[in-house]
Motif scaffolding. Structure first.
Motif, PDB file in Angstrom:
ATOM      1  N   ASN A 364      -2.501   2.366  -4.987  1.00  0.00           N
ATOM      2  CA  ASN A 364      -1.242   2.954  -5.406  1.00  0.00           C
ATOM      3  C   ASN A 364      -0.898   2.774  -6.826  1.00  0.00           C
ATOM      4  O   ASN A 364      -0.534   3.740  -7.840  1.00  0.00           O
ATOM      5  CB  ASN A 364      -0.188   2.838  -4.371  1.00  0.00           C
ATOM      6  N   LYS A 365      -0.703   1.527  -7.018  1.00  0.00           N
ATOM      7  CA  LYS A 365      -0.594   1.226  -8.645  1.00  0.00           C
ATOM      8  C   LYS A 365      -1.730   1.856  -9.514  1.00  0.00           C
ATOM      9  O   LYS A 365      -1.352   2.574 -10.475  1.00  0.00           O
ATOM     10  CB  LYS A 365      -0.367  -0.148  -8.730  1.00  0.00           C
ATOM     11  N   TYR A 366      -2.888   1.612  -9.091  1.00  0.00           N
ATOM     12  CA  TYR A 366      -4.074   2.212  -9.682  1.00  0.00           C
ATOM     13  C   TYR A 366      -4.799   3.086  -8.594  1.00  0.00           C
ATOM     14  O   TYR A 366      -5.807   2.734  -7.954  1.00  0.00           O
ATOM     15  CB  TYR A 366      -4.869   0.955 -10.088  1.00  0.00           C
ATOM     16  N   ASP A 377      -7.719  -2.884  -3.823  1.00  0.00           N
ATOM     17  CA  ASP A 377      -6.389  -2.481  -3.174  1.00  0.00           C
ATOM     18  C   ASP A 377      -6.590  -1.573  -2.055  1.00  0.00           C
ATOM     19  O   ASP A 377      -6.511  -0.163  -2.317  1.00  0.00           O
ATOM     20  CB  ASP A 377      -5.693  -1.873  -4.372  1.00  0.00           C
ATOM     21  N   GLU A 417      -4.692  -4.281  -8.560  1.00  0.00           N
ATOM     22  CA  GLU A 417      -3.596  -5.266  -8.312  1.00  0.00           C
ATOM     23  C   GLU A 417      -4.351  -6.613  -7.931  1.00  0.00           C
ATOM     24  O   GLU A 417      -3.969  -7.555  -8.178  1.00  0.00           O
ATOM     25  CB  GLU A 417      -2.830  -4.647  -7.263  1.00  0.00           C
TER      26      GLU A 417
END
Length: 730
Positions: A364-366, A377, A417
């Motif tokens: 999600n972040k990446y 992640d 992350e």
């Protein structure tokens, strides 16, 4: 005088106990093979015979432990020492090299004891050897499986010196031969050209086949080989040794022809960058080496190994296999929840058992939009899959298929992350610029904390989604930036402890979820070892699904693996080949699809549905039966393989015209393995809709004897054409 001195050294070790053991013969036997070991008068253990089974027990003691040694003025008689140590009077490659606390690098192992016990399918022989000057002990283990003509062997090394000793060689076993010539068949390649076969004569000196990749270690060299004795290994005749090492990391096979023409074969972990500090009381267990000795060529040797693997090694080896539809070749990273639900309905229409979601579903972040980010992640990408994995499983249930998912839990992208939080969990240099293979790093599985994390990836997915039916477990990078933050000043343990950590994770996942089907993948077939397959139902042979290339890849792998372990998918690679040819090539292994059904015509989709149904009906022959390789793509412009069910009531022939020459001579294909007394109805199947067979034998009944001695005309002159022929006993 020198011979007397050598014998006296051995006698000084054990006194009366040695006198009792002198000339003791240890016989390790299958129904057709003997491995004979003997304790010599010097108190050490030697191989006196390996070959076709001897009929008379009395003949064993006539074998001379030193008969094949050189008469070259040596310090004492030399024979084929079963586990030769470095620094002794043998001038050739040792099995074991130990540097002791005082800096001495010699090890002389003497026989102590042996014992036998019954195990599942066979008999285990354990032999204890001990150094006479240092508290170092080696236990040799052999398990003989009589019915399958397979022997499994490994070694355990332990010491009681005050400080660590350093191991720089640690073979699983040593085997010897005395023949006129030796021919090594290797299985080598690269990504998309795995298990390519080549044969060459072994010359005096050493030939080494090894890998230094750490993880994804079989990318360039496969962990199996064949040695033809007196002639190159051939399919149906001749003596051949076929062996494989159960190790998914660096391995090394040493083939050494000595000064008098003897061959020693040494399978081992590769000691490259792995001088191993062995602590006092720590047991160093080598990988299992599994081999068969066939006097009827590689065909019988393969059937030995395939049968043994199904019974005793492969996870769920006697169980069923699921057909599937994978999305990767169809969508790559570009999909959403709705598109996947539509593909699941296509899977149902195709008639397969399972839909497999490949790479690209997490982060999600990446978010995982390509291979540059997201590894590590393992949360579903919210904007792509708002309902997460649970919604996908629900869509699969509605479509009427099971659901599986891709993971690569041993790897991490620096852009993730996980790496931001735990950079010390990845193998990488502390003081050099990092370099990447496929934009990723390998997690340090020598670290127990990282092992817990990797197990937790599966645990979390299964806890949230108990109906998950299948994992595709990938491993896309060798070890790069080779330094373990966890091991610090013990870097000699990295390559070995990392692989042991990988196996520990596999073992734990298998123990927790024994009924979940697991596919072993490594950018294709770069992880295909027998040890890992204790915990995986099947493996992905290659990312190359071009059916012509697959002919060679599948032919190579079939020498050591049963069809049910080898995944083969129908894709869009090589569109010059028909959907029928692509499907027929995949059908000789564990059938799957990785193709968009919408790109097919109605006729092609109907054909694929029928092919799936035929494959399911023929499982008793393809998955459980005996395989016979009939026509090699390496030796002709065609290929043919047949399978026969255990009761010989059904059989199937896969025949392929790959690139025939204009008006070349075509030979009939003679079946193997049928019952000569049975009558078989011959029927060509896997025909396109509304097509009729041009096979002259179609619909006729022949004896098994006729089909094996005369055969059928199944080949033609068209490029990339195929036939699938079913035989049903009447």
């Amino acid at each position: 005088m020198r011979h007397l001195l050598c014998a006296a050294m051995g006698l000084a070790l054990a006194g009366n106990a040695l006198e009792a053991a002198e000339n003791q013969v240890i016989r390790i036997s299958t129904n057709h093979t003997d491995l004979v070991l003997q304790v010599a008068e010097n108190g050490r253990l030697y191989q006196t015979y390996l070959g076709e089974k001897l009929l008379h027990e009395s003949d064993l003691k006539e074998l001379d432990w030193a008969v094949h040694a050189a008469s070259d003025g040596s310090v004492c008689k030399r024979g084929w020492e079963v586990y030769s140590g470095s620094g002794n009077e043998d001038f050739f490659e040792p099995a074991l090299a130990v540097t002791h606390n005082d800096g001495n690098a010699s090890t002389w192992l003497y026989y102590v004891s042996s014992s036998m016990k019954e195990v599942e399918g066979g008999t285990q022989t354990d032999i204890v050897l001990r150094d006479d000057a240092y508290p170092v002990e080696v236990t040799l283990h052999y398990v003989a499986y009589p019915e399958e003509d397979v022997i499994k062997t490994w070694s355990e090394i332990v010491h009681q010196e005050k400080k660590p000793v350093y191991l720089s060689a640690y073979a699983s076993t040593m085997l010897y031969f005395n023949r006129g010539s030796y021919y090594l068949t290797e299985f080598t390649g690269d990504w998309a050209k795995e298990a390519q076969m080549s044969t060459g004569q072994l010359q005096p000196g050493k030939k080494i086949v090894d890998t230094k990749l750490g993880s994804r270690a079989a990318m360039h060299a496969s962990p199996f080989f064949m040695v033809g004795l007196d002639q190159p290994a051939s399919e149906n005749q001749g003596d051949v040794l076929m062996g494989t090492l159960g190790w998914t990391g660096n391995f090394r096979f040493t083939f050494e022809v000595d000064n008098v023409g003897n061959l020693r074969v040494i399978p081992a972990i590769n000691p490259y960058a792995s001088v191993y500090p062995l602590e006092r009381g720590e047991v160093f267990a080598t990988p299992e080496f599994v081999f068969t000795y066939s006097t009827e060529g590689t065909g019988q040797g393969s059937r030995n190994l395939q049968n043994w693997m199904r019974k005793y090694q492969l996870k769920n080896g006697t169980g069923d296999r699921m057909t599937l539809l994978n999305n990767w070749e169809n969508t790559a990273f570009n999909f959403n929840q709705e598109l996947l639900a539509e593909l699941m309905r296509e899977a149902k229409d195709l008639g397969v058992d399972l839909f497999l979601l490949d790479d690209g579903w997490f982060g999600n972040k990446y978010p995982r939009k390509d291979d540059k980010a997201g590894l590590g992640d393992w949360e579903a990408t919210q904007d792509k899959l708002p309902g997460g994995v649970p919604a996908l499983i629900e869509s699969a249930k509605q479509a009427g298929v099971k659901f599986g998912i891709w993971i690569e839990p041993e790897m991490v992208n620096p852009k993730s992350e996980l790496f931001e939080k735990h950079p010390d969990w990845a193998i990488h240099y502390p003081n050099r610029e990092r370099y990447y293979y496929r934009n990723q790093l390998v997690l340090d599985l020598s670290n127990p904390e990282v092992q817990d994390y990797v197990c937790g990836v599966v645990d979390k997915l299964m806890k949230e989604n108990p109906e998950l039916a299948y994992f595709k477990w990938d491993c896309n990078s060798p070890i790069t930036n080779i330094y373990s933050p966890y091991l610090k000043d013990r870097q000699g343990r990295l390559y070995i402890d990392h692989v042991r950590g990988v196996y520990n994770v596999m073992k734990r996942v298998h123990a927790n979820y024994p009924d979940v089907t697991m596919m072993l993948c490594s950018g294709g077939g770069a992880r295909c070892d027998y040890e890992a397959l204790k915990y995986f139902d099947e493996f992905w042979c290659s990312d190359d699904t071009d059916p012509v290339e697959r002919a060679y890849i599948q032919w190579g792998f079939s020498h050591f693996f049963p069809a049910k372990a080898m995944c083969a998918h129908v894709t869009s690679w090589n569109r010059a080949a028909s959907v029928k040819f692509r499907t027929d090539m995949a059908s000789m292994c564990k059938l799957g699809f990785d193709i968009g059904l919408k790109e097919m015509s109605d006729s092609e989709r109907a054909y694929c549905r029928a092919a799936v149904a035929n494959w399911n009906r023929l499982k008793p022959a393809i998955l459980e039966g005996s395989q016979y390789r009939l026509v090699s793509p390496y030796e002709s412009n065609h290929m043919a393989v047949n399978y026969v069910s255990e009761d010989k009531a059904s059989a199937v022939l896969f025949a392929y015209d790959i690139h025939p020459r204009y008006q070349e001579k075509l030979l009939a294909v003679r079946m193997q393995g049928l019952d000569p007394e049975k009558m078989y109805l011959v029927k060509e199947i896997n025909l396109m809709p509304n097509a009729s067979s041009s096979l002259k034998a179609d619909g006729k009944v022949y004896s098994g004897d006729y089909l094996m001695k005369v055969g059928l005309d199944v080949f033609g002159f068209q490029q990339m054409q195929s036939r699938v022929i079913e035989f049903v006993a009447q």
